[in-house]
Design a protein around this motif. Structure first.
Motif, PDB file in Angstrom:
ATOM      1  N   SER A  30       9.494 -26.730   5.449  1.00 23.12           N
ATOM      2  CA  SER A  30       8.799 -27.349   6.562  1.00 23.12           C
ATOM      3  C   SER A  30       8.507 -28.827   6.311  1.00 23.12           C
ATOM      4  CB  SER A  30       7.476 -26.620   6.826  1.00 23.12           C
ATOM      5  OG  SER A  30       6.592 -26.816   5.749  1.00 23.12           O
ATOM      6  N   ASN A  32       9.704 -32.506   5.953  1.00 21.38           N
ATOM      7  CA  ASN A  32      10.845 -33.250   6.455  1.00 21.38           C
ATOM      8  C   ASN A  32      11.423 -34.238   5.448  1.00 21.38           C
ATOM      9  OD1 ASN A  32       8.865 -32.795   9.043  1.00 21.38           O
ATOM     10  ND2 ASN A  32      11.004 -32.407   9.476  1.00 21.38           N
ATOM     11  N   CYS A  33      10.612 -34.628   4.478  1.00 21.17           N
ATOM     12  CA  CYS A  33      11.085 -35.612   3.508  1.00 21.17           C
ATOM     13  C   CYS A  33      10.312 -35.474   2.205  1.00 21.17           C
ATOM     14  CB  CYS A  33      10.921 -37.027   4.059  1.00 21.17           C
ATOM     15  SG  CYS A  33      11.524 -38.317   2.946  1.00 21.17           S
ATOM     16  N   ASP A  52      15.992 -34.998   2.788  1.00 23.77           N
ATOM     17  CA  ASP A  52      15.346 -34.650   4.049  1.00 23.77           C
ATOM     18  C   ASP A  52      15.612 -33.193   4.411  1.00 23.77           C
ATOM     19  OD1 ASP A  52      17.701 -36.290   6.358  1.00 23.77           O
ATOM     20  OD2 ASP A  52      17.866 -34.425   5.238  1.00 23.77           O
ATOM     21  N   GLU A  53      15.111 -32.796   5.587  1.00 20.96           N
ATOM     22  CA  GLU A  53      15.173 -31.389   5.972  1.00 20.96           C
ATOM     23  C   GLU A  53      16.599 -30.915   6.220  1.00 20.96           C
ATOM     24  OE1 GLU A  53      14.170 -33.902   7.698  1.00 20.96           O
ATOM     25  OE2 GLU A  53      14.633 -33.706   9.833  1.00 20.96           O
ATOM     26  N   ARG A  98       6.347 -36.709   2.299  1.00 22.84           N
ATOM     27  CA  ARG A  98       5.777 -37.303   3.512  1.00 22.84           C
ATOM     28  C   ARG A  98       5.129 -36.168   4.310  1.00 22.84           C
ATOM     29  NH1 ARG A  98       9.297 -42.024   6.211  1.00 22.84           N
ATOM     30  NH2 ARG A  98       7.166 -42.585   6.796  1.00 22.84           N
ATOM     31  N   ARG A  99       4.145 -36.507   5.103  1.00 26.16           N
ATOM     32  CA  ARG A  99       3.454 -35.458   5.852  1.00 26.16           C
ATOM     33  C   ARG A  99       4.428 -34.794   6.824  1.00 26.16           C
ATOM     34  NH1 ARG A  99       1.934 -40.362   7.869  1.00 26.16           N
ATOM     35  NH2 ARG A  99       2.003 -40.684  10.108  1.00 26.16           N
ATOM     36  N   SER A 100       4.129 -33.542   7.122  1.00 25.05           N
ATOM     37  CA  SER A 100       5.005 -32.743   7.962  1.00 25.05           C
ATOM     38  C   SER A 100       5.272 -33.428   9.291  1.00 25.05           C
ATOM     39  CB  SER A 100       4.369 -31.371   8.185  1.00 25.05           C
ATOM     40  OG  SER A 100       5.243 -30.529   8.882  1.00 25.05           O
ATOM     41  N   GLY A 101       6.528 -33.408   9.697  1.00 27.50           N
ATOM     42  CA  GLY A 101       6.902 -34.019  10.964  1.00 27.50           C
ATOM     43  C   GLY A 101       7.412 -35.437  10.823  1.00 27.50           C
ATOM     44  N   VAL A 102       7.237 -36.039   9.644  1.00 26.16           N
ATOM     45  CA  VAL A 102       7.692 -37.406   9.421  1.00 26.16           C
ATOM     46  C   VAL A 102       8.978 -37.359   8.595  1.00 26.16           C
ATOM     47  CG1 VAL A 102       7.133 -39.653   8.446  1.00 26.16           C
ATOM     48  CG2 VAL A 102       5.345 -38.266   9.517  1.00 26.16           C
ATOM     49  N   HIS A 103      10.020 -37.979   9.085  1.00 27.30           N
ATOM     50  CA  HIS A 103      11.326 -37.906   8.454  1.00 27.30           C
ATOM     51  C   HIS A 103      11.518 -39.005   7.420  1.00 27.30           C
ATOM     52  CE1 HIS A 103      12.739 -34.905  11.380  1.00 27.30           C
ATOM     53  NE2 HIS A 103      11.905 -35.525  12.191  1.00 27.30           N
TER      54      HIS A 103
END
Length: 125
Positions: A30, A32-33, A52-53, A98-103
């Motif tokens: 979960s 992304n980076c 990355d994811e 990096r926080r979730s949702g940030v690529h």
């Protein structure tokens, strides 16, 4: 909040190999980076590799072809496989996310990462 714990560091002779692990308190699939950074004595912390994811990886020129970053998407572990180690690879190695949702941005920029482990020491002689 995400907690990251590195392991696998140690002392190795030049030409040897080590694999670092980073256990995350959050499922890495979960994230992304994620990435690895290192800080040599008397120097600033610099980027080593990111992933990355989608599994896209970026490496610092100094480690490209020798190091490999990967995620265990069945669990919560980030890896850094280090081969053909050199004395200049000696450093404290840090796992970061990096926080979730940030690529991933495409760079190896320390300031972009939100969560950090405490580090694991790698010494190459």
């Amino acid at each position: 909040h995400v907690q990251l714990v590195e392991s696998g560091g140690g002392s190795v002779q030049a030409g040897g190999s080590l694999t670092l692990s980073c256990e995350s308190s959050k499922y890495t699939g979960s994230m992304n980076c994620m990435g690895w950074f290192r800080q040599a004595p008397g120097k600033t912390r610099v980027g080593v590799a990111t992933i990355d994811e989608d599994g896209v990886t970026i490496y610092a020129p100094s480690v490209k072809g020798r190091f490999a970053i990967s995620m265990d998407n069945r669990g919560n572990i980030l890896y850094l496989e280090m081969n053909t180690l050199k004395p200049e690879d000696t450093a404290m190695y840090y796992c970061a996310a990096r926080r979730s949702g940030v690529h991933c941005s495409g760079g190896l920029i320390e300031a972009e990462f939100d969560y950090w482990g405490q580090g694991t020491q790698v010494t190459v002689s």
